[in-house]
Design a protein around this motif. Structure first.
Motif, short mmCIF file in Angstrom:
data_model
loop_
_atom_site.label_atom_id
_atom_site.label_comp_id
_atom_site.label_asym_id
_atom_site.label_seq_id
_atom_site.Cartn_x
_atom_site.Cartn_y
_atom_site.Cartn_z
N TYR A 274 0.81 -1.22 0.00
CA TYR A 274 0.00 0.00 0.00
C TYR A 274 0.84 1.26 0.00
N ALA A 275 2.07 1.19 0.48
CA ALA A 275 2.97 2.34 0.33
C ALA A 275 3.29 2.60 -1.13
N ALA A 276 3.21 1.54 -1.94
CA ALA A 276 3.51 1.67 -3.37
C ALA A 276 2.31 2.14 -4.18
N MET A 277 1.14 2.31 -3.55
CA MET A 277 -0.04 2.71 -4.31
C MET A 277 0.14 4.06 -4.99
N ARG A 278 0.89 4.97 -4.36
CA ARG A 278 1.01 6.27 -5.00
C ARG A 278 1.86 6.22 -6.26
N GLU A 279 2.63 5.15 -6.46
CA GLU A 279 3.33 4.98 -7.73
C GLU A 279 2.34 4.79 -8.87
N THR A 280 1.19 4.20 -8.55
CA THR A 280 0.15 3.97 -9.55
C THR A 280 -0.83 5.12 -9.64
N PHE A 281 -1.22 5.67 -8.47
CA PHE A 281 -2.32 6.63 -8.43
C PHE A 281 -1.89 8.06 -8.15
N GLY A 282 -0.63 8.29 -7.81
CA GLY A 282 -0.20 9.60 -7.38
C GLY A 282 -0.48 9.79 -5.90
N ASP A 283 -0.07 10.94 -5.37
CA ASP A 283 -0.36 11.25 -3.96
C ASP A 283 -1.86 11.39 -3.80
N TYR A 284 -2.40 10.76 -2.78
CA TYR A 284 -3.85 10.78 -2.59
C TYR A 284 -4.19 11.11 -1.14
N GLN A 285 -5.49 11.18 -0.83
CA GLN A 285 -5.93 11.77 0.43
C GLN A 285 -6.56 10.78 1.41
N ARG A 286 -7.14 9.70 0.94
CA ARG A 286 -7.86 8.80 1.85
C ARG A 286 -7.64 7.35 1.45
N GLN A 287 -7.31 6.52 2.44
CA GLN A 287 -7.15 5.08 2.22
C GLN A 287 -8.05 4.35 3.21
N LEU A 288 -9.01 3.60 2.68
CA LEU A 288 -9.92 2.80 3.50
C LEU A 288 -9.67 1.32 3.25
N PHE A 289 -9.83 0.51 4.31
CA PHE A 289 -9.62 -0.93 4.21
C PHE A 289 -10.90 -1.68 4.58
N LEU A 290 -11.17 -2.73 3.83
CA LEU A 290 -12.25 -3.67 4.15
C LEU A 290 -11.65 -4.83 4.94
N LYS B 241 3.83 7.67 7.61
CA LYS B 241 5.17 8.20 7.39
C LYS B 241 5.62 7.98 5.95
N GLU B 242 5.38 6.79 5.43
CA GLU B 242 5.85 6.47 4.08
C GLU B 242 5.16 7.34 3.03
N LEU B 243 3.85 7.52 3.18
CA LEU B 243 3.11 8.29 2.18
C LEU B 243 3.26 9.79 2.35
N ALA B 244 3.86 10.21 3.47
CA ALA B 244 4.16 11.63 3.66
C ALA B 244 5.54 12.01 3.11
N LYS B 245 6.39 11.02 2.87
CA LYS B 245 7.73 11.30 2.37
C LYS B 245 7.67 11.93 0.98
N ASP B 246 8.38 13.02 0.83
CA ASP B 246 8.48 13.69 -0.48
C ASP B 246 7.13 14.06 -1.06
N ARG B 247 6.15 14.24 -0.21
CA ARG B 247 4.83 14.64 -0.69
C ARG B 247 4.88 16.12 -1.08
N PRO B 248 4.61 16.45 -2.32
CA PRO B 248 4.72 17.85 -2.75
C PRO B 248 3.83 18.77 -1.92
#
Length: 398
Positions: free
Chosen positions: A289-305, A333-340
């Motif tokens: 899931y840390a790699a999701m932004r490689e596919t979708f870009g930086d995003y705002q909400r992640q929900l889990f089922l 922390k991972e998804l905040a790294k280098d977040r523009p």
């Protein structure tokens, strides 16, 4: 970013012991789950809407209001609110009320749903699903932003001088996510209004959802709401975890194999490879899931089922402990790294009020009781944002 869980409210037999919980038990369990989500540090709890067995959640706002009364920080949301078969006037009223009783901790996700028979149950034609979604949202959007609405469309009776009550808390509409599994027109709709787009991201390969998100980002910019990177994106996810990955697979396999949605189809291994379903160790979930932004870009909400397919409450609460204790802190922390810097934060009531230039409070003027009130039935009064029902003030408007 915001992290949370969503539930589709299914009542499914536990394949390991053959026991099926009652509706009452599942409702109680869901409330327990939502409260525990706040305890472990998550931000959002989202509840689906269904009107047929084996699902119980026919009235999400009722349930969410009850949960809001027993929590302090958790954002109440839906997954999904049916924009096609609900009257937009009732959606406007119900979610404005949820805003007030939760102190602004409320938003919603709109969608067409995936149960065909629901359309005739509510007097609609499934062949009109997309036009219904477009027209109904146009009305809903206006009801929250205009104090007096004159409106005429194809699918409901006209409105003349109508005021939806209560008015949105602090004069700011609940934030809307438009959810879609497969429909580019819904991505277009989200972009047109500058709303959020939520990609389900649990059933199909991530590349499928990538196309929808990319379209949404491009059209968001086209309509002048900002750059593609500033569009508001949410993603679904699906996980089952144990300290050892082989234990996670062994424990989850009987639930996967018998799940009404995907049981008796692809193997667990194939489905995990083809979709974002991740069954394994917490680190495997973090990595994927840390790699999701490689596919979708930086995003705002992640929900889990995490609570479907007959999993017992004890197991689901254990999953929530792992998610909140081991996975989400690292993902934050991972998804905040280098977040523009130009990538916006996740939407909250407080930052929506700030963006609107401050809060306004609805104080109705006298009227004839039929909503035909002239220019506006309200007087504006500066208030503390989020002040309804004793909620702590988040911003003072002078």
């Amino acid at each position: 970013m915001q992290f949370g869980i969503f539930t589709v409210s299914d009542i499914t037999e536990d394949p390991t012991d053959g026991r099926t919980p009652s509706e009452a038990e599942k409702i109680r369990n869901t409330i327990t789950l939502a409260k525990h989500a706040e305890d472990v540090g998550l931000d959002v709890f989202a509840l689906g809407e269904h009107h047929n067995p084996p699902f119980w959640s026919s009235s999400p706002t009722t349930t969410l209001a009850y949960i809001a009364a027993q929590t302090e920080r958790l954002i109440m949301s839906t997954a999904t609110t049916l924009i096609t078969t609900n009257d937009p006037v009732k959606i406007a009223e119900d979610f404005a009320m949820l805003q007030h009783v939760s102190g602004g901790r409320a938003d919603l996700m709109l969608g067409r749903g995936n149960t065909g028979p629901v359309y005739p149950w509510f007097g609609q034609d499934i062949r009109q699903g997309l036009p219904l979604a477009i027209e109904n949202y146009n009305l809903l959007h206006r009801l929250w932003r205009e104090d007096v609405v004159d409106w005429e469309g194809k699918f409901r009776s006209p409105l003349q001088g109508f005021t939806s009550t209560p008015r949105p808390l602090d004069g700011v509409a609940p934030f809307v996510w438009h959810g879609s599994i497969r429909t580019p027109e819904i991505a277009e709709q989200a972009a047109y209004y500058g709303d959020g787009f939520f990609a389900n991201n649990i059933f199909w390969p991530k590349e499928h959802y990538q196309r929808l998100v990319t379209l949404y980002r491009q059209r968001f910019a086209h309509y002048g709401h900002g750059t593609p990177e500033q569009a508001i994106v949410g993603l679904g996810g699906q996980v089952f975890m144990a300290a050892k990955s082989q234990d996670a697979v062994a424990q989850f396999r009987p639930y996967f194999d018998n799940a009404p949605v995907y049981g008796h189809g692809p193997s667990l291994e194939d489905f995990s490879e083809m979709t974002p379903l991740t069954v394994g160790s917490p680190q495997q979930v973090i990595d994927r899931y840390a790699a999701m932004r490689e596919t979708f870009g930086d995003y705002q909400r992640q929900l889990f089922l995490i609570d479907h397919a007959g999993l017992p409450l004890k197991t689901v609460l254990e999953q929530l402990d792992i998610l909140g204790g081991e996975v989400v802190p690292v993902l934050r922390k991972e998804l905040a790294k280098d977040r523009p810097a130009e990538v916006p934060d996740a939407p909250t009531h407080a930052n929506l009020v700030a963006a609107a230039g401050g809060a306004r409070e609805a104080r109705p003027n006298p009227n004839r009781g039929d909503n035909l009130t002239g220019a506006s039935p309200y007087q504006d009064t500066p208030v503390k944002a989020g002040s309804s029902f004793g909620a702590a003030a988040t911003r003072t408007v002078a």
